[in-house]
Scaffold this motif. Structure first.
Motif, PDB file in Angstrom:
ATOM      1  N   ASN A  10       0.741  -1.174  -0.075  1.00 54.48           N
ATOM      2  CA  ASN A  10      -0.169  -0.095   0.016  1.00 54.48           C
ATOM      3  C   ASN A  10       0.813   1.261   0.099  1.00 54.48           C
ATOM      4  O   ASN A  10       0.410   2.170  -0.856  1.00 54.48           O
ATOM      5  CB  ASN A  10      -0.921   0.071   1.261  1.00 54.48           C
ATOM      6  N   GLU A  11       1.861   1.253   0.613  1.00 53.92           N
ATOM      7  CA  GLU A  11       2.908   2.331   0.754  1.00 53.92           C
ATOM      8  C   GLU A  11       3.577   2.629  -0.595  1.00 53.92           C
ATOM      9  O   GLU A  11       3.789   3.832  -0.950  1.00 53.92           O
ATOM     10  CB  GLU A  11       3.842   2.300   1.806  1.00 53.92           C
ATOM     11  N   MET A  12       4.034   1.647  -1.204  1.00 50.25           N
ATOM     12  CA  MET A  12       4.349   1.774  -2.558  1.00 50.25           C
ATOM     13  C   MET A  12       3.455   2.304  -3.717  1.00 50.25           C
ATOM     14  O   MET A  12       3.894   2.613  -4.945  1.00 50.25           O
ATOM     15  CB  MET A  12       4.869   0.389  -3.033  1.00 50.25           C
ATOM     16  N   GLY A  13       2.090   2.077  -3.461  1.00 54.73           N
ATOM     17  CA  GLY A  13       1.004   2.636  -4.389  1.00 54.73           C
ATOM     18  C   GLY A  13       0.809   1.525  -5.479  1.00 54.73           C
ATOM     19  O   GLY A  13       0.160   2.093  -6.294  1.00 54.73           O
ATOM     20  N   ILE A  14       0.871   0.305  -4.923  1.00 49.72           N
ATOM     21  CA  ILE A  14       0.436  -0.793  -5.678  1.00 49.72           C
ATOM     22  C   ILE A  14      -1.284  -1.245  -5.163  1.00 49.72           C
ATOM     23  O   ILE A  14      -1.309  -1.615  -4.175  1.00 49.72           O
ATOM     24  CB  ILE A  14       1.231  -1.950  -5.590  1.00 49.72           C
ATOM     25  N   GLY A  15      -1.978  -0.999  -6.347  1.00 46.30           N
ATOM     26  CA  GLY A  15      -3.353  -1.519  -5.859  1.00 46.30           C
ATOM     27  C   GLY A  15      -3.621  -2.979  -6.249  1.00 46.30           C
ATOM     28  O   GLY A  15      -2.840  -3.588  -6.701  1.00 46.30           O
ATOM     29  N   GLU A  18      -2.882  -3.640 -10.083  1.00 44.22           N
ATOM     30  CA  GLU A  18      -1.586  -3.873 -10.301  1.00 44.22           C
ATOM     31  C   GLU A  18      -1.136  -4.997  -9.862  1.00 44.22           C
ATOM     32  O   GLU A  18      -0.318  -5.786 -10.671  1.00 44.22           O
ATOM     33  CB  GLU A  18      -0.685  -2.625  -9.749  1.00 44.22           C
TER      34      GLU A  18
END
Length: 60
Positions: A10-15, A18
């Motif tokens: 979540n912190e990496m921005g991977i939903g 993805e």
């Protein structure tokens, strides 16, 4: 004191989308790589070149 460095997904921005794409690629890539490797061996390329000599790259 030891500090470990790690980011959550979540912190990496991977939903979710993805993650699904990454999962599909992890499954499909090795299968297609093995399939392509079997069809692109030197013998197969040579046979294709002998069947269609006018289709070679640079032969036009």
């Amino acid at each position: 004191m030891i500090n470990y460095f790690a980011l959550t997904v979540n912190e990496m921005g991977i939903g979710k989308i993805e993650l699904a794409v990454i999962g599909v690629v992890i499954i499909i890539f090795p299968i297609l790589f093995i399939y392509a490797s079997k069809n692109l061996d030197a013998k197969g390329v040579f046979e294709w070149m002998m069947e269609k000599p006018n289709d070679w790259i640079g032969k036009k």
